[in-house]
Write a protein that holds these residues in place. Structure first.
Motif, PDB file in Angstrom:
ATOM      1  N   MET A   1       0.840  -1.191   0.000  1.00  0.00           N
ATOM      2  CA  MET A   1       0.000   0.000   0.000  1.00  0.00           C
ATOM      3  C   MET A   1       0.880   1.247   0.000  1.00  0.00           C
ATOM      4  SD  MET A   1      -2.896   1.176   2.778  1.00  0.00           S
ATOM      5  CE  MET A   1      -3.823  -0.346   2.640  1.00  0.00           C
ATOM      6  N   GLY A   2       0.656   2.170  -0.948  1.00  0.00           N
ATOM      7  CA  GLY A   2       1.445   3.369  -1.055  1.00  0.00           C
ATOM      8  C   GLY A   2       1.112   4.384   0.025  1.00  0.00           C
ATOM      9  N   LEU A   3       1.930   5.458   0.090  1.00  0.00           N
ATOM     10  CA  LEU A   3       1.750   6.475   1.123  1.00  0.00           C
ATOM     11  C   LEU A   3       0.379   7.130   1.032  1.00  0.00           C
ATOM     12  CD1 LEU A   3       2.870   8.207   3.417  1.00  0.00           C
ATOM     13  CD2 LEU A   3       3.877   9.706   1.682  1.00  0.00           C
ATOM     14  N   ARG A   4      -0.071   7.440  -0.185  1.00  0.00           N
ATOM     15  CA  ARG A   4      -1.368   8.095  -0.357  1.00  0.00           C
ATOM     16  C   ARG A   4      -2.503   7.212   0.157  1.00  0.00           C
ATOM     17  NH1 ARG A   4      -3.911  10.298  -6.096  1.00  0.00           N
ATOM     18  NH2 ARG A   4      -5.816  11.199  -5.212  1.00  0.00           N
ATOM     19  N   GLU A   5      -2.445   5.932  -0.173  1.00  0.00           N
ATOM     20  CA  GLU A   5      -3.496   5.017   0.283  1.00  0.00           C
ATOM     21  C   GLU A   5      -3.456   4.852   1.798  1.00  0.00           C
ATOM     22  OE1 GLU A   5      -6.077   3.656  -1.356  1.00  0.00           O
ATOM     23  OE2 GLU A   5      -5.411   5.032  -2.916  1.00  0.00           O
ATOM     24  N   ARG A   6      -2.252   4.829   2.366  1.00  0.00           N
ATOM     25  CA  ARG A   6      -2.146   4.713   3.828  1.00  0.00           C
ATOM     26  C   ARG A   6      -2.754   5.926   4.514  1.00  0.00           C
ATOM     27  NH1 ARG A   6       3.093   2.684   2.734  1.00  0.00           N
ATOM     28  NH2 ARG A   6       4.079   4.624   3.437  1.00  0.00           N
ATOM     29  N   LYS A   7      -2.531   7.106   3.936  1.00  0.00           N
ATOM     30  CA  LYS A   7      -3.108   8.323   4.511  1.00  0.00           C
ATOM     31  C   LYS A   7      -4.635   8.296   4.423  1.00  0.00           C
ATOM     32  CE  LYS A   7       0.751  11.540   3.864  1.00  0.00           C
ATOM     33  NZ  LYS A   7       1.230  12.764   3.164  1.00  0.00           N
ATOM     34  N   LYS A   8      -5.153   7.835   3.294  1.00  0.00           N
ATOM     35  CA  LYS A   8      -6.604   7.750   3.136  1.00  0.00           C
ATOM     36  C   LYS A   8      -7.199   6.755   4.131  1.00  0.00           C
ATOM     37  CE  LYS A   8      -8.337   7.591  -1.023  1.00  0.00           C
ATOM     38  NZ  LYS A   8      -8.527   7.207  -2.449  1.00  0.00           N
ATOM     39  N   THR A   9      -6.519   5.631   4.309  1.00  0.00           N
ATOM     40  CA  THR A   9      -6.988   4.634   5.267  1.00  0.00           C
ATOM     41  C   THR A   9      -6.973   5.195   6.678  1.00  0.00           C
ATOM     42  OG1 THR A   9      -6.231   2.788   3.886  1.00  0.00           O
ATOM     43  CG2 THR A   9      -6.540   2.334   6.234  1.00  0.00           C
ATOM     44  N   ALA A  10      -5.910   5.928   7.016  1.00  0.00           N
ATOM     45  CA  ALA A  10      -5.800   6.522   8.354  1.00  0.00           C
ATOM     46  C   ALA A  10      -6.908   7.545   8.590  1.00  0.00           C
ATOM     47  CB  ALA A  10      -4.433   7.159   8.534  1.00  0.00           C
ATOM     48  N   THR A  11      -7.205   8.358   7.578  1.00  0.00           N
ATOM     49  CA  THR A  11      -8.274   9.356   7.718  1.00  0.00           C
ATOM     50  C   THR A  11      -9.622   8.677   7.886  1.00  0.00           C
ATOM     51  OG1 THR A  11      -7.056  10.954   6.375  1.00  0.00           O
ATOM     52  CG2 THR A  11      -9.435  11.303   6.596  1.00  0.00           C
ATOM     53  N   ARG A  12      -9.862   7.653   7.103  1.00  0.00           N
ATOM     54  CA  ARG A  12     -11.128   6.914   7.192  1.00  0.00           C
ATOM     55  C   ARG A  12     -11.311   6.329   8.589  1.00  0.00           C
ATOM     56  NH1 ARG A  12     -14.545   4.950   3.342  1.00  0.00           N
ATOM     57  NH2 ARG A  12     -15.813   3.163   3.931  1.00  0.00           N
ATOM     58  N   ARG A  13     -10.257   5.726   9.106  1.00  0.00           N
ATOM     59  CA  ARG A  13     -10.339   5.129  10.440  1.00  0.00           C
ATOM     60  C   ARG A  13     -10.520   6.189  11.514  1.00  0.00           C
ATOM     61  NH1 ARG A  13      -5.704   0.399  10.045  1.00  0.00           N
ATOM     62  NH2 ARG A  13      -6.876  -0.976   8.654  1.00  0.00           N
ATOM     63  N   ALA A  14      -9.848   7.310  11.351  1.00  0.00           N
ATOM     64  CA  ALA A  14      -9.995   8.392  12.339  1.00  0.00           C
ATOM     65  C   ALA A  14     -11.432   8.887  12.383  1.00  0.00           C
ATOM     66  CB  ALA A  14      -9.043   9.542  11.993  1.00  0.00           C
ATOM     67  N   LEU A  15     -12.053   9.012  11.229  1.00  0.00           N
ATOM     68  CA  LEU A  15     -13.455   9.444  11.177  1.00  0.00           C
ATOM     69  C   LEU A  15     -14.372   8.392  11.799  1.00  0.00           C
ATOM     70  CD1 LEU A  15     -13.487  10.988   7.600  1.00  0.00           C
ATOM     71  CD2 LEU A  15     -14.053  12.210   9.712  1.00  0.00           C
ATOM     72  N   GLN A  16     -14.120   7.142  11.522  1.00  0.00           N
ATOM     73  CA  GLN A  16     -14.941   6.079  12.092  1.00  0.00           C
ATOM     74  C   GLN A  16     -14.831   6.062  13.616  1.00  0.00           C
ATOM     75  OE1 GLN A  16     -13.266   2.801   9.809  1.00  0.00           O
ATOM     76  NE2 GLN A  16     -15.228   2.495   8.815  1.00  0.00           N
ATOM     77  N   GLU A  17     -13.617   6.155  14.115  1.00  0.00           N
ATOM     78  CA  GLU A  17     -13.428   6.095  15.563  1.00  0.00           C
ATOM     79  C   GLU A  17     -13.996   7.337  16.241  1.00  0.00           C
ATOM     80  OE1 GLU A  17      -9.550   4.943  16.805  1.00  0.00           O
ATOM     81  OE2 GLU A  17      -9.577   3.095  15.616  1.00  0.00           O
ATOM     82  N   ALA A  18     -13.861   8.486  15.595  1.00  0.00           N
ATOM     83  CA  ALA A  18     -14.453   9.699  16.153  1.00  0.00           C
ATOM     84  C   ALA A  18     -15.973   9.565  16.232  1.00  0.00           C
ATOM     85  CB  ALA A  18     -14.070  10.908  15.292  1.00  0.00           C
ATOM     86  N   ALA A  19     -16.577   9.038  15.162  1.00  0.00           N
ATOM     87  CA  ALA A  19     -18.027   8.855  15.150  1.00  0.00           C
ATOM     88  C   ALA A  19     -18.460   7.880  16.244  1.00  0.00           C
ATOM     89  CB  ALA A  19     -18.475   8.345  13.783  1.00  0.00           C
ATOM     90  N   LEU A  20     -17.761   6.770  16.356  1.00  0.00           N
ATOM     91  CA  LEU A  20     -18.123   5.776  17.359  1.00  0.00           C
ATOM     92  C   LEU A  20     -18.024   6.349  18.776  1.00  0.00           C
ATOM     93  CD1 LEU A  20     -16.367   2.681  15.769  1.00  0.00           C
ATOM     94  CD2 LEU A  20     -18.799   2.824  16.319  1.00  0.00           C
ATOM     95  N   GLU A  21     -16.929   7.043  19.049  1.00  0.00           N
ATOM     96  CA  GLU A  21     -16.743   7.599  20.391  1.00  0.00           C
ATOM     97  C   GLU A  21     -17.809   8.639  20.722  1.00  0.00           C
ATOM     98  OE1 GLU A  21     -12.759   8.990  20.233  1.00  0.00           O
ATOM     99  OE2 GLU A  21     -11.871   6.977  20.433  1.00  0.00           O
TER     100      GLU A  21
END
Length: 201
Positions: A1-21
């Motif tokens: 997975m390239g740097l751009r995809e890793r950043k997108k994955t990290a942002t997606r997870r951050a949004l999911q965890e923020a929503a859940l919390e």
């Protein structure tokens, strides 16, 4: 997975965890998209690049599905040529390291708590689960060359998804636990199915 995809994955997870919390803290109806975005330190516009609604932020990638290259490799008979091993590889392809395993478990635990409090989310969950199951059935049928409508791929896909769900529940996610441990537990579960439903001798 390239740097751009890793950043997108990290942002997606951050949004999911923020929503859940936030949902667990205040309730689904008392949280806005803007608050979720702010908690994840992104803009509301960025939120909508990833999710269509705040409910989607909780359920959007649940359950996780293999990406297209992984599905195509499985359909073509790979990566090993052994059906069960290749199925396990496909089902666990979204877990790329132990950190992903731990964060996945944490999100699943939070989602379970949230769906117990907000039962209206269950319909969306089961709808997504059914969609992934149909995708798995389709790629199994492609690998076997079964004609459209053949029952066998649907039965195997349903069993595989049930095994995956039960296996993820059994994981302890202790320090040192690896992706190989997940695959070993899946292998054991498929063996259990074979022993239970194999031909009567």
């Amino acid at each position: 997975m390239g740097l751009r995809e890793r950043k997108k994955t990290a942002t997606r997870r951050a949004l999911q965890e923020a929503a859940l919390e936030l949902f667990l803290e205040r309730g689904l109806e008392h949280v806005t998209v803007e608050e979720i975005a702010a908690e994840a330190d992104v803009s509301s516009r960025t939120f909508f690049n990833y999710f269509a609604s705040k409910e989607d932020a909780v359920l959007g990638d649940l359950p996780a599905r293999p990406d297209e290259p992984v599905r195509q490799e499985f359909a073509s008979g790979g990566p090993s040529g052994d059906f069960v091993e290749d199925l396990i590889t496909m089902l666990t392809s979204f877990l790329v390291n132990t950190e992903d395993l731990v964060s996945h478990r944490r999100r699943m635990r939070m989602r379970k708590q949230l769906m117990e409090r907000e039962p209206q989310l269950a319909r969306g969950f089961f709808g997504r689960f059914h969609t992934v199951e149909l995708e798995v059935a389709a790629v199994i049928a492609e690998r076997w060359g079964d004609p459209p409508g053949e029952n066998r791929p649907f039965v195997v896909a349903a069993a595989a998804m049930a095994v995956m769900r039960q296996t993820m529940k059994r994981l302890h996610f202790e320090e040192g636990e690896q992706i190989a441990d997940v695959r070993a537990k899946l292998r054991e579960a498929f063996q259990n199915l074979g022993e239970a439903f194999g031909p009567v001798r």
